[in-house]
Design a protein around this motif. Structure first.
Motif, PDB file in Angstrom:
ATOM      1  N   ILE A 161       0.923  -1.083  -0.163  1.00 49.03           N
ATOM      2  CA  ILE A 161      -0.087   0.020   0.005  1.00 49.03           C
ATOM      3  C   ILE A 161       0.887   1.179  -0.038  1.00 49.03           C
ATOM      4  N   LYS A 162       1.888   1.312   0.889  1.00 47.62           N
ATOM      5  CA  LYS A 162       2.962   2.400   0.910  1.00 47.62           C
ATOM      6  C   LYS A 162       3.595   2.521  -0.554  1.00 47.62           C
ATOM      7  N   ASN A 163       3.933   1.328  -1.162  1.00 42.25           N
ATOM      8  CA  ASN A 163       4.646   1.327  -2.543  1.00 42.25           C
ATOM      9  C   ASN A 163       3.751   2.185  -3.561  1.00 42.25           C
ATOM     10  N   THR A 164       2.238   1.932  -3.599  1.00 44.37           N
ATOM     11  CA  THR A 164       1.462   2.413  -4.699  1.00 44.37           C
ATOM     12  C   THR A 164       1.545   3.834  -4.429  1.00 44.37           C
ATOM     13  N   LEU A 165       1.978   4.555  -3.401  1.00 48.75           N
ATOM     14  CA  LEU A 165       2.045   6.080  -3.389  1.00 48.75           C
ATOM     15  C   LEU A 165       3.283   6.497  -3.900  1.00 48.75           C
ATOM     16  N   ILE A 166       4.489   5.843  -4.132  1.00 52.41           N
ATOM     17  CA  ILE A 166       5.633   6.084  -4.391  1.00 52.41           C
ATOM     18  C   ILE A 166       5.936   5.756  -5.914  1.00 52.41           C
ATOM     19  N   CYS A 167       5.405   4.401  -6.067  1.00 49.58           N
ATOM     20  CA  CYS A 167       5.732   3.860  -7.516  1.00 49.58           C
ATOM     21  C   CYS A 167       4.665   3.482  -8.432  1.00 49.58           C
ATOM     22  N   PRO A 168       4.546   3.928  -9.454  1.00 49.03           N
ATOM     23  CA  PRO A 168       3.512   3.863 -10.430  1.00 49.03           C
ATOM     24  C   PRO A 168       3.423   2.266 -10.924  1.00 49.03           C
ATOM     25  N   ALA A 169       4.486   1.462 -10.859  1.00 50.89           N
ATOM     26  CA  ALA A 169       4.304   0.183 -11.202  1.00 50.89           C
ATOM     27  C   ALA A 169       3.689  -0.573 -10.269  1.00 50.89           C
ATOM     28  N   ALA A 170       3.876  -0.263  -8.791  1.00 51.77           N
ATOM     29  CA  ALA A 170       3.312  -0.823  -7.891  1.00 51.77           C
ATOM     30  C   ALA A 170       1.699  -0.664  -8.037  1.00 51.77           C
ATOM     31  N   PHE A 171       1.262   0.783  -8.020  1.00 53.72           N
ATOM     32  CA  PHE A 171      -0.035   1.080  -8.230  1.00 53.72           C
ATOM     33  C   PHE A 171      -0.562   0.161  -9.223  1.00 53.72           C
ATOM     34  N   GLU A 172      -0.157   0.167 -10.517  1.00 57.48           N
ATOM     35  CA  GLU A 172      -0.586  -0.686 -11.647  1.00 57.48           C
ATOM     36  C   GLU A 172      -0.645  -1.696 -11.271  1.00 57.48           C
ATOM     37  N   PHE A 173       0.320  -2.325 -10.471  1.00 53.97           N
ATOM     38  CA  PHE A 173       0.266  -3.944 -10.186  1.00 53.97           C
ATOM     39  C   PHE A 173      -0.899  -4.478  -9.216  1.00 53.97           C
ATOM     40  N   VAL A 174      -1.332  -3.610  -8.491  1.00 53.21           N
ATOM     41  CA  VAL A 174      -2.298  -3.565  -7.542  1.00 53.21           C
ATOM     42  C   VAL A 174      -3.553  -3.513  -8.309  1.00 53.21           C
ATOM     43  N   GLU A 175      -3.712  -2.782  -9.265  1.00 59.65           N
ATOM     44  CA  GLU A 175      -4.925  -2.526 -10.158  1.00 59.65           C
ATOM     45  C   GLU A 175      -5.123  -3.672 -10.934  1.00 59.65           C
ATOM     46  N   ARG A 176      -4.034  -4.419 -11.462  1.00 58.48           N
ATOM     47  CA  ARG A 176      -3.990  -5.599 -12.575  1.00 58.48           C
ATOM     48  C   ARG A 176      -4.309  -6.677 -11.668  1.00 58.48           C
ATOM     49  N   ILE A 177      -3.782  -6.869 -10.509  1.00 55.39           N
ATOM     50  CA  ILE A 177      -4.169  -8.063  -9.561  1.00 55.39           C
ATOM     51  C   ILE A 177      -5.781  -8.230  -9.515  1.00 55.39           C
ATOM     52  N   LYS A 178      -6.331  -6.906  -9.333  1.00 52.04           N
ATOM     53  CA  LYS A 178      -7.637  -6.914  -8.918  1.00 52.04           C
ATOM     54  C   LYS A 178      -8.498  -7.465 -10.200  1.00 52.04           C
ATOM     55  N   LYS A 179      -7.789  -6.966 -11.456  1.00 52.61           N
ATOM     56  CA  LYS A 179      -8.639  -7.486 -12.575  1.00 52.61           C
ATOM     57  C   LYS A 179      -8.142  -8.863 -13.044  1.00 52.61           C
ATOM     58  N   ASN A 180      -7.130  -9.494 -12.665  1.00 61.21           N
ATOM     59  CA  ASN A 180      -6.584 -10.840 -12.918  1.00 61.21           C
ATOM     60  C   ASN A 180      -7.279 -11.697 -11.946  1.00 61.21           C
ATOM     61  N   LEU A 181      -7.755 -11.297 -10.872  1.00 58.81           N
ATOM     62  CA  LEU A 181      -8.277 -12.190  -9.853  1.00 58.81           C
ATOM     63  C   LEU A 181      -9.966 -12.331 -10.258  1.00 58.81           C
ATOM     64  N   ILE A 182     -10.527 -11.298 -10.895  1.00 59.63           N
ATOM     65  CA  ILE A 182     -11.951 -11.406 -11.461  1.00 59.63           C
ATOM     66  C   ILE A 182     -12.096 -12.335 -12.424  1.00 59.63           C
ATOM     67  N   LYS A 183     -10.892 -12.574 -13.341  1.00 59.75           N
ATOM     68  CA  LYS A 183     -11.330 -13.380 -14.539  1.00 59.75           C
ATOM     69  C   LYS A 183     -11.603 -14.651 -14.269  1.00 59.75           C
TER      70      LYS A 183
END
Length: 162
Positions: free
Chosen positions: A140-162
């Protein structure tokens, strides 16, 4: 890369991201490590760290004794001299950089000690580790610093819904 936009989105989505990651901790899917690795590879296929380097500009890694020895040797310095010149001991008794941005960050966002960089730098933003739910607060802290970490969490959400 618009870092401020990423940060604003990350702030808005902190509760949602925390809920998602906490859900993984409570009931991880059987193939979670596979999903994490695939998502990590996809994100870093799209995001180039050299366009950002926000981590190097705003956060200092923890330096282990092994890191200090390795980097000092590379720089042809004594470990004690390296520590005196570049590091300080923080409130948690960890060795960290005296100043930010990182002294070893070049103008083109490359790292002058990349081959021998600290373990913390090699692993950042920790999006390719097994049992990812063990580092929820860090992620969660890393999503505030790193665009890749933010994008990772966003995509994890999408990949788990598949």
């Amino acid at each position: 890369m618009d870092l401020e936009s990423y940060r604003e989105q990350a702030i808005k989505k902190q509760k949602e991201h925390k809920k998602l990651l906490d859900g993984l901790k409570k009931k991880p899917p059987k193939n979670l490590d596979y999903i994490v690795q695939k998502t990590h590879d996809d994100v870093f296929g799209d995001i180039n760290c050299l366009q950002c380097a926000n981590c190097c500009k705003t956060t200092g890694p923890l330096y282990t004794e092994k890191d200090i020895e390795r980097i000092a040797k590379h720089l042809k310095m004594k470990a004690a001299d390296f520590e005196a010149k570049f590091l300080r001991t923080d409130e948690d008794n960890d060795k960290v950089l005296q100043n930010l941005p990182c002294y070893f960050l070049n103008d083109d966002n490359t790292c002058s000690i990349y081959e021998v960089r600290p373990k913390a730098c090699r692993e950042y933003p920790h999006t390719d580790r097994k049992k990812i739910y063990q580092i929820n607060n860090l992620m969660i802290k890393n999503t505030l610093i790193c665009p890749a970490a933010f994008e990772f969490v966003e995509r994890i959400k999408k990949n788990l819904i598949k």
